[in-house]
Write a protein that holds these residues in place. Structure first.
Motif, PDB file in Angstrom:
ATOM      1  N   UNK A  19       0.799  -1.224   0.000  1.00  0.00           N
ATOM      2  CA  UNK A  19       0.000   0.000   0.000  1.00  0.00           C
ATOM      3  C   UNK A  19       0.828   1.268   0.000  1.00  0.00           C
ATOM      4  N   UNK A  20       1.982   1.248   0.663  1.00  0.00           N
ATOM      5  CA  UNK A  20       2.831   2.436   0.733  1.00  0.00           C
ATOM      6  C   UNK A  20       3.344   2.856  -0.647  1.00  0.00           C
ATOM      7  N   UNK A  35      -7.069   6.698  -2.547  1.00  0.00           N
ATOM      8  CA  UNK A  35      -7.678   6.705  -1.221  1.00  0.00           C
ATOM      9  C   UNK A  35      -7.083   5.545  -0.412  1.00  0.00           C
ATOM     10  N   UNK A  36      -6.443   5.822   0.722  1.00  0.00           N
ATOM     11  CA  UNK A  36      -5.777   4.755   1.485  1.00  0.00           C
ATOM     12  C   UNK A  36      -6.688   3.579   1.840  1.00  0.00           C
ATOM     13  N   UNK A  37      -7.913   3.845   2.277  1.00  0.00           N
ATOM     14  CA  UNK A  37      -8.813   2.747   2.664  1.00  0.00           C
ATOM     15  C   UNK A  37      -9.110   1.832   1.477  1.00  0.00           C
ATOM     16  N   UNK A  38      -9.396   2.426   0.320  1.00  0.00           N
ATOM     17  CA  UNK A  38      -9.717   1.625  -0.859  1.00  0.00           C
ATOM     18  C   UNK A  38      -8.484   0.927  -1.416  1.00  0.00           C
ATOM     19  N   UNK A  44      -5.726  -6.159  -0.802  1.00  0.00           N
ATOM     20  CA  UNK A  44      -5.958  -7.338   0.036  1.00  0.00           C
ATOM     21  C   UNK A  44      -6.819  -8.386  -0.666  1.00  0.00           C
ATOM     22  N   UNK A  45      -7.529  -7.986  -1.706  1.00  0.00           N
ATOM     23  CA  UNK A  45      -8.428  -8.907  -2.404  1.00  0.00           C
ATOM     24  C   UNK A  45      -7.634  -9.709  -3.442  1.00  0.00           C
TER      25      UNK A  45
END
Length: 158
Positions: A19-20, A35-38, A44-45
């Motif tokens: 993610x980073x 968007x960090x959450x998305x 992760x999927x």
């Protein structure tokens, strides 16, 4: 660097711990800010795939895909979106990202990959043809459904 000049961009398929990598993205790669959450949810999927092109530690390109299964078909790879920073156009980056996604699709035993585009997007048309895509003109119509809270409430079926 002049447009069309060779560039050494690293192509990577991101995973759940990456993610980073999406914290530093050049303008024009994605349609909107990341968007960090998305990003976390996407990475992760295991059915979502994101190839990125890195120029140093800056993401200068991305290609996203989803592999999916259906009860009566072999898995398929749907190429959702391809974007390259304008500063890095015409350097083969998009084609290399597609190749990485195609390789992932083969690993997942996908029978085919496919993508939709508009005739009004000549860059995409050239890219997909150069990557070996076979055009299948279809008279399809896309329907879009707004699922944002508030919009769908007014569409209640009675």
């Amino acid at each position: 660097m002049p447009e069309g000049a060779a560039v050494t961009a690293e192509i990577r398929l991101l995973g759940p711990a990456d993610g980073a990598v999406l914290a530093r993205v050049a303008p024009g790669v994605f349609d909107n800010p990341v968007h960090p959450r998305w990003s976390i949810e996407f990475l992760a999927d295991p059915r979502h795939h994101l190839a990125v092109a890195l120029d140093g530690d800056i993401v200068v390109g991305m290609a996203s895909a989803v592999h999916y299964v259906h009860p009566d078909k072999a898995p398929e790879l749907w190429i959702n979106e391809v974007g390259v920073a304008p500063t890095h156009h015409n350097r083969g980056i998009a084609r290399r990202m597609l190749a990485a996604l195609f390789e992932r699709g083969r690993e997942l035993e996908c029978g085919q990959a496919w993508v939709l585009t508009d005739r009004g997007n000549p860059a995409a048309m050239r890219l997909y043809a150069a990557a070996g895509g076979v055009e299948h003109p279809v008279p399809s119509i896309m329907f879009e459904f707004q699922l944002t809270l508030g919009i769908t409430e007014s569409m209640t079926v009675r």
